[in-house]
Design a protein around this motif. Structure first.
Motif, PDB file in Angstrom:
ATOM      1  N   SER A 153       0.812  -1.220   0.000  1.00  0.00           N
ATOM      2  CA  SER A 153       0.000   0.000   0.000  1.00  0.00           C
ATOM      3  C   SER A 153       0.848   1.274   0.000  1.00  0.00           C
ATOM      4  O   SER A 153       0.342   2.353  -0.313  1.00  0.00           O
ATOM      5  CB  SER A 153      -0.926   0.017   1.230  1.00  0.00           C
ATOM      6  OG  SER A 153      -1.799  -1.090   1.226  1.00  0.00           O
ATOM      7  N   GLU A 156       0.838   3.772  -2.888  1.00  0.00           N
ATOM      8  CA  GLU A 156      -0.371   4.583  -3.053  1.00  0.00           C
ATOM      9  C   GLU A 156      -0.286   5.883  -2.268  1.00  0.00           C
ATOM     10  O   GLU A 156      -1.059   6.813  -2.514  1.00  0.00           O
ATOM     11  CB  GLU A 156      -1.596   3.802  -2.563  1.00  0.00           C
ATOM     12  CG  GLU A 156      -1.883   2.519  -3.327  1.00  0.00           C
ATOM     13  CD  GLU A 156      -3.125   1.841  -2.802  1.00  0.00           C
ATOM     14  OE1 GLU A 156      -4.093   2.550  -2.479  1.00  0.00           O
ATOM     15  OE2 GLU A 156      -3.132   0.597  -2.703  1.00  0.00           O
ATOM     16  N   LYS A 160       5.928   8.217  -7.104  1.00  0.00           N
ATOM     17  CA  LYS A 160       6.867   7.149  -7.437  1.00  0.00           C
ATOM     18  C   LYS A 160       8.313   7.545  -7.158  1.00  0.00           C
ATOM     19  O   LYS A 160       9.115   6.736  -6.695  1.00  0.00           O
ATOM     20  CB  LYS A 160       6.711   6.764  -8.910  1.00  0.00           C
ATOM     21  CG  LYS A 160       7.547   5.557  -9.318  1.00  0.00           C
ATOM     22  CD  LYS A 160       7.278   5.153 -10.754  1.00  0.00           C
ATOM     23  CE  LYS A 160       8.094   3.932 -11.139  1.00  0.00           C
ATOM     24  NZ  LYS A 160       7.834   3.512 -12.545  1.00  0.00           N
ATOM     25  N   ARG A 217     -10.147   5.274   1.064  1.00  0.00           N
ATOM     26  CA  ARG A 217      -9.432   4.779  -0.110  1.00  0.00           C
ATOM     27  C   ARG A 217     -10.390   4.620  -1.281  1.00  0.00           C
ATOM     28  O   ARG A 217     -11.430   3.968  -1.164  1.00  0.00           O
ATOM     29  CB  ARG A 217      -8.783   3.439   0.242  1.00  0.00           C
ATOM     30  CG  ARG A 217      -7.880   2.854  -0.822  1.00  0.00           C
ATOM     31  CD  ARG A 217      -7.130   1.648  -0.238  1.00  0.00           C
ATOM     32  NE  ARG A 217      -6.209   1.091  -1.199  1.00  0.00           N
ATOM     33  CZ  ARG A 217      -6.446   0.009  -1.950  1.00  0.00           C
ATOM     34  NH1 ARG A 217      -7.608  -0.620  -1.828  1.00  0.00           N
ATOM     35  NH2 ARG A 217      -5.551  -0.440  -2.801  1.00  0.00           N
ATOM     36  N   ARG A 219      -9.236   3.536  -4.479  1.00  0.00           N
ATOM     37  CA  ARG A 219      -8.791   2.437  -5.330  1.00  0.00           C
ATOM     38  C   ARG A 219      -9.313   1.101  -4.811  1.00  0.00           C
ATOM     39  O   ARG A 219      -9.393   0.877  -3.613  1.00  0.00           O
ATOM     40  CB  ARG A 219      -7.267   2.413  -5.378  1.00  0.00           C
ATOM     41  CG  ARG A 219      -6.687   1.289  -6.221  1.00  0.00           C
ATOM     42  CD  ARG A 219      -5.160   1.384  -6.272  1.00  0.00           C
ATOM     43  NE  ARG A 219      -4.583   0.232  -6.937  1.00  0.00           N
ATOM     44  CZ  ARG A 219      -3.289   0.066  -7.145  1.00  0.00           C
ATOM     45  NH1 ARG A 219      -2.440   1.008  -6.740  1.00  0.00           N
ATOM     46  NH2 ARG A 219      -2.829  -1.008  -7.753  1.00  0.00           N
ATOM     47  N   GLU A 221      -8.986  -3.244  -5.538  1.00  0.00           N
ATOM     48  CA  GLU A 221      -8.295  -4.306  -6.256  1.00  0.00           C
ATOM     49  C   GLU A 221      -9.293  -5.113  -7.092  1.00  0.00           C
ATOM     50  O   GLU A 221     -10.489  -5.130  -6.799  1.00  0.00           O
ATOM     51  CB  GLU A 221      -7.572  -5.238  -5.275  1.00  0.00           C
ATOM     52  CG  GLU A 221      -6.235  -4.714  -4.786  1.00  0.00           C
ATOM     53  CD  GLU A 221      -6.370  -3.399  -4.043  1.00  0.00           C
ATOM     54  OE1 GLU A 221      -5.606  -2.461  -4.354  1.00  0.00           O
ATOM     55  OE2 GLU A 221      -7.232  -3.302  -3.159  1.00  0.00           O
ATOM     56  N   GLY A 363       2.976  -2.446  -9.912  1.00  0.00           N
ATOM     57  CA  GLY A 363       1.930  -2.211  -8.924  1.00  0.00           C
ATOM     58  C   GLY A 363       0.920  -3.336  -8.828  1.00  0.00           C
ATOM     59  O   GLY A 363       0.502  -3.718  -7.733  1.00  0.00           O
TER      60      GLY A 363
END
Length: 424
Positions: A153, A156, A160, A217, A219, A221, A363
Protein backbone atom coordinates in the motif's frame (compact mmCIF):
# COMPACT_ATOMS: atom_id res chain seq x y z
CA UNK A 1 -12.12 14.65 15.97
CA UNK A 2 -14.36 12.11 14.26
CA UNK A 3 -13.12 9.53 11.78
CA UNK A 4 -14.72 11.43 8.87
CA UNK A 5 -13.17 14.68 10.08
CA UNK A 6 -9.74 13.08 10.20
CA UNK A 7 -10.16 11.75 6.67
CA UNK A 8 -11.37 15.12 5.35
CA UNK A 9 -8.51 16.88 7.11
CA UNK A 10 -5.96 14.53 5.54
CA UNK A 11 -7.50 14.94 2.10
CA UNK A 12 -7.55 18.74 2.42
CA UNK A 13 -3.93 18.80 3.52
CA UNK A 14 -2.94 16.60 0.61
CA UNK A 15 -4.62 19.02 -1.81
CA UNK A 16 -3.01 22.03 -0.20
CA UNK A 17 0.37 20.30 -0.17
CA UNK A 18 0.56 20.29 -3.96
CA UNK A 19 -0.02 24.06 -4.16
CA UNK A 20 2.56 24.99 -1.52
CA UNK A 21 6.12 25.88 -2.41
CA UNK A 22 8.71 23.18 -1.87
CA UNK A 23 9.59 22.72 1.78
CA UNK A 24 13.07 22.57 3.20
CA UNK A 25 12.68 18.76 3.17
CA UNK A 26 12.39 18.63 -0.64
CA UNK A 27 14.82 16.05 -1.98
CA UNK A 28 15.80 14.87 1.51
CA UNK A 29 15.30 11.46 3.08
CA UNK A 30 12.43 12.94 5.14
CA UNK A 31 10.43 14.35 2.22
CA UNK A 32 7.68 11.67 2.24
CA UNK A 33 6.73 12.79 5.77
CA UNK A 34 5.51 16.11 4.32
CA UNK A 35 2.60 14.15 2.78
CA UNK A 36 -0.14 14.08 5.49
CA UNK A 37 -1.57 10.67 4.65
CA UNK A 38 1.84 9.01 4.54
CA UNK A 39 2.77 10.80 7.76
CA UNK A 40 -0.34 9.42 9.51
CA UNK A 41 0.52 5.91 8.30
CA UNK A 42 4.14 6.33 9.39
CA UNK A 43 3.14 7.42 12.90
CA UNK A 44 0.69 4.51 13.19
CA UNK A 45 3.38 2.15 11.92
CA UNK A 46 5.84 3.46 14.49
CA UNK A 47 3.29 2.89 17.27
CA UNK A 48 2.72 -0.65 16.01
CA UNK A 49 6.45 -1.35 15.72
CA UNK A 50 7.03 0.03 19.20
CA UNK A 51 4.34 -2.26 20.59
CA UNK A 52 5.81 -5.22 18.70
CA UNK A 53 9.27 -4.75 20.18
CA UNK A 54 7.88 -4.29 23.68
CA UNK A 55 5.91 -7.51 23.08
CA UNK A 56 9.00 -9.39 21.84
CA UNK A 57 10.88 -8.55 25.00
CA UNK A 58 7.94 -9.81 27.05
CA UNK A 59 7.50 -13.02 25.03
CA UNK A 60 11.19 -13.91 25.02
CA UNK A 61 11.58 -13.23 28.72
CA UNK A 62 8.36 -15.06 29.61
CA UNK A 63 9.43 -18.17 27.70
CA UNK A 64 12.90 -18.03 29.28
CA UNK A 65 11.09 -18.13 32.65
CA UNK A 66 8.52 -20.80 31.72
CA UNK A 67 10.93 -23.12 29.87
CA UNK A 68 14.56 -21.95 29.58
CA UNK A 69 15.74 -24.60 27.10
CA UNK A 70 17.38 -23.03 24.01
CA UNK A 71 14.97 -24.72 21.60
CA UNK A 72 11.85 -23.48 23.41
CA UNK A 73 13.17 -19.93 23.62
CA UNK A 74 14.05 -20.04 19.90
CA UNK A 75 10.60 -21.56 19.21
CA UNK A 76 8.92 -18.24 20.12
CA UNK A 77 10.40 -16.60 17.03
CA UNK A 78 9.76 -19.72 14.96
CA UNK A 79 6.08 -19.68 15.98
CA UNK A 80 5.80 -16.05 14.89
CA UNK A 81 7.45 -16.60 11.51
CA UNK A 82 6.14 -20.06 10.56
CA UNK A 83 2.70 -18.82 9.38
CA UNK A 84 4.46 -16.37 7.08
CA UNK A 85 6.34 -19.26 5.46
CA UNK A 86 3.10 -20.99 4.43
CA UNK A 87 0.69 -18.09 4.00
CA UNK A 88 2.58 -15.00 2.77
CA UNK A 89 2.32 -15.82 -0.94
CA UNK A 90 -1.42 -16.76 -0.89
CA UNK A 91 -2.09 -13.61 1.18
CA UNK A 92 -0.16 -11.62 -1.41
CA UNK A 93 -2.50 -12.97 -4.09
CA UNK A 94 -5.47 -11.88 -1.94
CA UNK A 95 -3.90 -8.44 -1.55
CA UNK A 96 -3.86 -7.98 -5.32
CA UNK A 97 -7.50 -9.16 -5.64
CA UNK A 98 -9.38 -7.92 -2.52
CA UNK A 99 -9.70 -4.43 -0.98
CA UNK A 100 -6.44 -3.96 0.92
CA UNK A 101 -7.95 -1.58 3.48
CA UNK A 102 -10.48 -4.18 4.63
CA UNK A 103 -7.79 -6.84 4.88
CA UNK A 104 -5.63 -4.53 6.99
CA UNK A 105 -8.54 -3.82 9.35
CA UNK A 106 -9.12 -7.58 9.71
CA UNK A 107 -5.43 -7.97 10.51
CA UNK A 108 -5.48 -5.47 13.35
CA UNK A 109 -8.56 -7.10 14.90
CA UNK A 110 -6.82 -10.50 14.90
CA UNK A 111 -3.66 -9.05 16.40
CA UNK A 112 -5.54 -7.06 19.04
CA UNK A 113 -7.48 -10.17 20.12
CA UNK A 114 -4.35 -12.34 20.36
CA UNK A 115 -2.32 -9.82 22.37
CA UNK A 116 -5.20 -8.92 24.70
CA UNK A 117 -5.75 -12.63 25.40
CA UNK A 118 -2.05 -13.14 26.07
CA UNK A 119 -1.97 -10.20 28.48
CA UNK A 120 -5.01 -11.53 30.35
CA UNK A 121 -3.66 -15.10 30.63
CA UNK A 122 -0.25 -13.89 31.79
CA UNK A 123 -1.69 -11.50 34.37
CA UNK A 124 -3.91 -14.26 35.76
CA UNK A 125 -0.91 -16.58 36.09
CA UNK A 126 -2.36 -19.46 34.07
CA UNK A 127 -0.16 -19.01 30.99
CA UNK A 128 1.97 -22.00 29.94
CA UNK A 129 4.79 -22.30 27.42
CA UNK A 130 2.46 -24.00 24.91
CA UNK A 131 -0.26 -21.37 25.38
CA UNK A 132 2.38 -18.74 24.65
CA UNK A 133 3.42 -20.55 21.48
CA UNK A 134 -0.21 -21.03 20.37
CA UNK A 135 -1.09 -17.34 20.75
CA UNK A 136 2.21 -16.44 19.07
CA UNK A 137 1.13 -18.52 16.06
CA UNK A 138 -2.17 -16.57 16.01
CA UNK A 139 -0.16 -13.36 15.98
CA UNK A 140 1.95 -14.74 13.16
CA UNK A 141 -1.23 -15.32 11.12
CA UNK A 142 -2.26 -11.73 11.72
CA UNK A 143 1.19 -10.46 10.76
CA UNK A 144 1.24 -12.49 7.57
CA UNK A 145 -1.89 -10.65 6.43
CA UNK A 146 -0.60 -7.29 7.60
CA UNK A 147 2.98 -7.02 6.36
CA UNK A 148 2.79 -7.73 2.58
CA UNK A 149 -0.42 -5.73 2.18
CA UNK A 150 0.85 -2.81 4.28
CA UNK A 151 4.05 -2.68 2.22
CA UNK A 152 2.12 -3.00 -1.05
CA UNK A 153 0.00 0.00 0.00
CA UNK A 154 2.98 2.35 0.46
CA UNK A 155 3.22 3.25 -3.27
CA UNK A 156 -0.37 4.58 -3.05
CA UNK A 157 0.69 7.10 -0.41
CA UNK A 158 3.71 8.75 -2.09
CA UNK A 159 4.79 9.76 -5.62
CA UNK A 160 6.87 7.15 -7.44
CA UNK A 161 10.04 9.25 -7.21
CA UNK A 162 9.75 9.17 -3.40
CA UNK A 163 9.10 5.43 -3.09
CA UNK A 164 12.62 4.35 -2.15
CA UNK A 165 12.75 7.09 0.51
CA UNK A 166 9.35 6.04 1.85
CA UNK A 167 10.56 2.44 2.15
CA UNK A 168 13.70 3.63 3.94
CA UNK A 169 11.56 5.70 6.33
CA UNK A 170 9.54 2.57 7.06
CA UNK A 171 12.77 0.83 8.00
CA UNK A 172 13.73 3.80 10.18
CA UNK A 173 10.36 3.53 11.93
CA UNK A 174 10.96 -0.14 12.61
CA UNK A 175 14.50 0.37 13.86
CA UNK A 176 13.72 3.49 15.86
CA UNK A 177 11.07 1.44 17.66
CA UNK A 178 13.64 -1.31 18.12
CA UNK A 179 16.04 1.21 19.66
CA UNK A 180 13.63 2.41 22.35
CA UNK A 181 11.03 -0.39 22.53
CA UNK A 182 13.24 -2.98 24.26
CA UNK A 183 14.36 -0.49 26.90
CA UNK A 184 10.73 0.46 27.55
CA UNK A 185 9.76 -3.21 27.53
CA UNK A 186 12.52 -4.17 29.97
CA UNK A 187 11.49 -1.35 32.30
CA UNK A 188 7.79 -2.25 32.15
CA UNK A 189 8.52 -5.93 32.77
CA UNK A 190 10.74 -5.08 35.73
CA UNK A 191 7.94 -2.94 37.21
CA UNK A 192 4.79 -4.97 36.46
CA UNK A 193 5.76 -8.26 34.78
CA UNK A 194 5.52 -9.56 31.18
CA UNK A 195 1.73 -9.09 30.92
CA UNK A 196 2.06 -5.32 30.56
CA UNK A 197 4.24 -5.74 27.46
CA UNK A 198 1.40 -7.63 25.75
CA UNK A 199 -1.15 -5.03 26.87
CA UNK A 200 0.98 -2.23 25.39
CA UNK A 201 1.11 -4.09 22.08
CA UNK A 202 -2.68 -4.47 22.05
CA UNK A 203 -2.99 -0.71 22.51
CA UNK A 204 -0.68 -0.10 19.54
CA UNK A 205 -2.99 -2.09 17.25
CA UNK A 206 -5.87 0.16 18.30
CA UNK A 207 -3.81 3.14 17.06
CA UNK A 208 -3.38 1.54 13.64
CA UNK A 209 -7.10 0.81 13.43
CA UNK A 210 -7.90 4.50 13.94
CA UNK A 211 -5.80 5.46 10.91
CA UNK A 212 -7.25 2.68 8.75
CA UNK A 213 -10.83 3.73 9.56
CA UNK A 214 -9.92 7.31 8.61
CA UNK A 215 -8.41 6.26 5.26
CA UNK A 216 -11.02 6.93 2.56
CA UNK A 217 -9.43 4.78 -0.11
CA UNK A 218 -10.86 5.10 -3.62
CA UNK A 219 -8.79 2.44 -5.33
CA UNK A 220 -10.13 -1.12 -5.35
CA UNK A 221 -8.29 -4.31 -6.26
CA UNK A 222 -9.63 -6.57 -8.99
CA UNK A 223 -9.12 -10.18 -10.00
CA UNK A 224 -8.87 -8.98 -13.64
CA UNK A 225 -10.93 -12.01 -14.56
CA UNK A 226 -8.19 -14.39 -13.40
CA UNK A 227 -8.70 -17.35 -11.07
CA UNK A 228 -6.85 -17.46 -7.75
CA UNK A 229 -4.54 -20.16 -9.11
CA UNK A 230 -3.72 -18.16 -12.24
CA UNK A 231 -3.04 -15.03 -10.18
CA UNK A 232 -0.72 -17.08 -7.98
CA UNK A 233 1.09 -18.47 -11.02
CA UNK A 234 1.42 -14.99 -12.53
CA UNK A 235 3.15 -13.66 -9.40
CA UNK A 236 5.48 -16.63 -9.03
CA UNK A 237 6.41 -16.45 -12.71
CA UNK A 238 7.46 -12.82 -12.37
CA UNK A 239 9.69 -13.28 -9.29
CA UNK A 240 11.39 -16.35 -10.76
CA UNK A 241 11.93 -14.96 -14.27
CA UNK A 242 12.99 -11.44 -13.30
CA UNK A 243 16.72 -11.72 -12.62
CA UNK A 244 16.98 -8.83 -10.16
CA UNK A 245 13.96 -9.96 -8.13
CA UNK A 246 15.25 -13.53 -8.07
CA UNK A 247 18.59 -12.32 -6.75
CA UNK A 248 16.87 -10.19 -4.10
CA UNK A 249 15.24 -13.34 -2.72
CA UNK A 250 18.53 -15.25 -2.76
CA UNK A 251 20.20 -12.35 -0.96
CA UNK A 252 17.53 -12.44 1.75
CA UNK A 253 18.14 -16.16 2.36
CA UNK A 254 21.93 -15.80 2.38
CA UNK A 255 21.70 -13.09 5.04
CA UNK A 256 18.81 -14.17 7.27
CA UNK A 257 19.69 -17.86 7.60
CA UNK A 258 22.89 -17.27 9.60
CA UNK A 259 21.94 -13.82 10.97
CA UNK A 260 18.86 -15.30 12.69
CA UNK A 261 21.26 -16.68 15.32
CA UNK A 262 21.27 -13.22 16.88
CA UNK A 263 17.50 -12.96 17.45
CA UNK A 264 16.78 -16.60 18.29
CA UNK A 265 19.49 -16.79 20.97
CA UNK A 266 19.62 -13.22 22.32
CA UNK A 267 17.44 -13.92 25.41
CA UNK A 268 19.86 -16.70 26.36
CA UNK A 269 22.88 -14.50 25.67
CA UNK A 270 21.52 -12.05 28.25
CA UNK A 271 20.32 -14.67 30.75
CA UNK A 272 23.06 -17.33 30.57
CA UNK A 273 26.14 -15.94 28.82
CA UNK A 274 26.08 -12.48 30.43
CA UNK A 275 23.97 -13.20 33.54
CA UNK A 276 21.86 -10.10 32.92
CA UNK A 277 18.21 -9.53 33.78
CA UNK A 278 15.27 -8.28 31.72
CA UNK A 279 16.62 -4.73 31.60
CA UNK A 280 19.94 -6.06 30.28
CA UNK A 281 18.12 -7.97 27.57
CA UNK A 282 16.30 -4.77 26.66
CA UNK A 283 19.64 -2.94 26.54
CA UNK A 284 21.03 -5.45 24.02
CA UNK A 285 18.06 -5.18 21.67
CA UNK A 286 18.05 -1.41 22.13
CA UNK A 287 21.68 -1.23 21.01
CA UNK A 288 20.79 -3.18 17.87
CA UNK A 289 17.99 -0.71 17.16
CA UNK A 290 20.21 2.30 17.86
CA UNK A 291 22.80 0.98 15.44
CA UNK A 292 20.13 0.58 12.78
CA UNK A 293 18.81 4.12 13.20
CA UNK A 294 22.31 5.60 13.10
CA UNK A 295 23.02 3.74 9.85
CA UNK A 296 20.02 5.34 8.11
CA UNK A 297 21.94 8.55 7.46
CA UNK A 298 24.90 6.64 6.03
CA UNK A 299 22.92 4.35 3.72
CA UNK A 300 22.43 6.72 0.73
CA UNK A 301 26.12 7.66 0.76
CA UNK A 302 27.24 4.03 1.00
CA UNK A 303 24.98 3.01 -1.88
CA UNK A 304 26.19 5.94 -3.98
CA UNK A 305 29.86 5.22 -3.34
CA UNK A 306 29.95 1.43 -3.43
CA UNK A 307 26.75 0.47 -5.24
CA UNK A 308 23.94 -1.69 -3.87
CA UNK A 309 25.66 -5.06 -4.19
CA UNK A 310 28.96 -4.20 -2.52
CA UNK A 311 27.11 -2.28 0.21
CA UNK A 312 25.10 -5.43 0.99
CA UNK A 313 28.23 -7.62 1.02
CA UNK A 314 30.09 -5.22 3.37
CA UNK A 315 27.08 -5.04 5.70
CA UNK A 316 26.80 -8.85 5.85
CA UNK A 317 30.49 -9.10 6.72
CA UNK A 318 30.04 -6.43 9.42
CA UNK A 319 27.16 -8.38 10.95
CA UNK A 320 29.31 -11.54 10.98
CA UNK A 321 32.10 -9.74 12.84
CA UNK A 322 29.64 -8.38 15.40
CA UNK A 323 28.02 -11.78 15.93
CA UNK A 324 31.39 -13.44 16.42
CA UNK A 325 32.42 -10.78 18.94
CA UNK A 326 29.13 -11.18 20.83
CA UNK A 327 29.84 -14.88 21.29
CA UNK A 328 33.45 -14.42 22.43
CA UNK A 329 33.31 -11.66 25.06
CA UNK A 330 31.44 -10.56 28.17
CA UNK A 331 32.87 -7.02 28.33
CA UNK A 332 30.12 -4.40 28.21
CA UNK A 333 31.99 -2.03 25.86
CA UNK A 334 32.69 -4.77 23.32
CA UNK A 335 29.16 -6.16 23.64
CA UNK A 336 27.77 -2.67 22.96
CA UNK A 337 30.03 -2.21 19.93
CA UNK A 338 29.04 -5.63 18.55
CA UNK A 339 25.30 -5.05 18.87
CA UNK A 340 25.50 -1.53 17.44
CA UNK A 341 27.43 -2.90 14.45
CA UNK A 342 24.92 -5.69 13.90
CA UNK A 343 22.02 -3.23 14.07
CA UNK A 344 23.61 -1.02 11.42
CA UNK A 345 24.42 -4.02 9.22
CA UNK A 346 20.91 -5.48 9.58
CA UNK A 347 19.29 -2.19 8.56
CA UNK A 348 21.63 -1.61 5.59
CA UNK A 349 21.22 -5.13 4.20
CA UNK A 350 17.45 -5.53 4.50
CA UNK A 351 16.55 -1.93 3.57
CA UNK A 352 18.63 -2.22 0.39
CA UNK A 353 16.97 -5.52 -0.55
CA UNK A 354 13.44 -4.41 0.41
CA UNK A 355 13.60 -1.08 -1.42
CA UNK A 356 14.99 -2.81 -4.51
CA UNK A 357 12.10 -5.28 -4.48
CA UNK A 358 9.52 -2.48 -4.11
CA UNK A 359 10.96 -0.61 -7.09
CA UNK A 360 11.25 -3.70 -9.30
CA UNK A 361 7.70 -5.00 -8.72
CA UNK A 362 4.85 -3.67 -10.90
CA UNK A 363 1.93 -2.21 -8.92
CA UNK A 364 -0.53 -4.93 -9.94
CA UNK A 365 1.90 -7.63 -8.71
CA UNK A 366 3.34 -5.85 -5.70
CA UNK A 367 1.46 -7.71 -2.93
CA UNK A 368 2.31 -11.05 -4.53
CA UNK A 369 5.96 -10.08 -4.96
CA UNK A 370 6.26 -8.84 -1.38
CA UNK A 371 4.58 -12.05 -0.24
CA UNK A 372 7.40 -13.97 -1.92
CA UNK A 373 9.94 -11.66 -0.29
CA UNK A 374 8.46 -12.24 3.16
CA UNK A 375 8.27 -15.99 2.57
CA UNK A 376 11.99 -16.08 1.81
CA UNK A 377 12.68 -13.97 4.89
CA UNK A 378 10.41 -15.89 7.27
CA UNK A 379 11.43 -19.37 6.11
CA UNK A 380 15.09 -18.44 6.55
CA UNK A 381 14.34 -17.03 10.01
CA UNK A 382 12.33 -20.09 11.06
CA UNK A 383 14.91 -22.57 9.77
CA UNK A 384 17.76 -20.56 11.25
CA UNK A 385 16.05 -20.39 14.65
CA UNK A 386 15.67 -24.17 14.74
CA UNK A 387 19.24 -24.81 13.53
CA UNK A 388 20.94 -22.37 15.90
CA UNK A 389 18.72 -23.35 18.82
CA UNK A 390 19.69 -26.99 18.29
CA UNK A 391 23.33 -26.06 17.81
CA UNK A 392 23.31 -24.13 21.11
CA UNK A 393 21.71 -27.08 22.88
CA UNK A 394 24.38 -29.50 21.62
CA UNK A 395 27.35 -27.18 22.19
CA UNK A 396 26.76 -23.78 23.83
CA UNK A 397 25.19 -20.43 23.02
CA UNK A 398 28.55 -18.70 22.26
CA UNK A 399 29.68 -21.61 20.05
CA UNK A 400 26.46 -21.45 18.03
CA UNK A 401 26.91 -17.72 17.48
CA UNK A 402 30.51 -18.10 16.32
CA UNK A 403 29.48 -20.89 13.91
CA UNK A 404 26.72 -18.67 12.49
CA UNK A 405 29.21 -15.80 12.12
CA UNK A 406 31.62 -17.95 10.10
CA UNK A 407 28.80 -19.09 7.79
CA UNK A 408 27.57 -15.51 7.32
CA UNK A 409 31.06 -14.30 6.43
CA UNK A 410 31.24 -16.96 3.70
CA UNK A 411 27.78 -15.99 2.45
CA UNK A 412 28.86 -12.32 2.28
CA UNK A 413 31.41 -13.27 -0.38
CA UNK A 414 28.89 -15.50 -2.15
CA UNK A 415 26.29 -12.69 -2.28
CA UNK A 416 28.34 -10.80 -4.88
CA UNK A 417 27.59 -13.62 -7.31
CA UNK A 418 23.88 -12.71 -7.12
CA UNK A 419 23.91 -8.99 -7.99
CA UNK A 420 20.55 -7.23 -7.65
CA UNK A 421 21.60 -4.23 -9.75
CA UNK A 422 21.32 -0.53 -8.97
CA UNK A 423 17.58 0.23 -9.21
CA UNK A 424 17.39 2.87 -6.45
Amino acid sequence: MTTDSVADHLATENTEQSSKPKSRFAGSAWEPLTIPLYRAFWIASFASNLGTWIHEIGAGWLMASLDPSPQMVAAVRTAMTLPIVFLAIPVGVMGDRIDRRRLLILTQLILFSATASLATLTLSGIITSWMLLGLTVAMGIGMVIHVPIWQASVPELVPKKQLSRAVALGSISFNLARAVGPAIGGLLIAIAGPWIAFAANALSFACVLSVLFAWKRERRESSRGLSFQLSLYQGLRFVTRNRSMRHVLIGVVLFILPASALWSLLPLVAKQHLNWGASGFGFLVGCVGAGAVSAAALLPRLQHRFGIDRTIAFAMAGFAIGLCLLGMTTQVVLISAATLTMGASWMITLTSLNATAQVILPGRLRARGMGCYLTAMASSMALGSVVWGRCAEITSVPSAQVAAAVLLFLFAGLSTKFAVGDHL
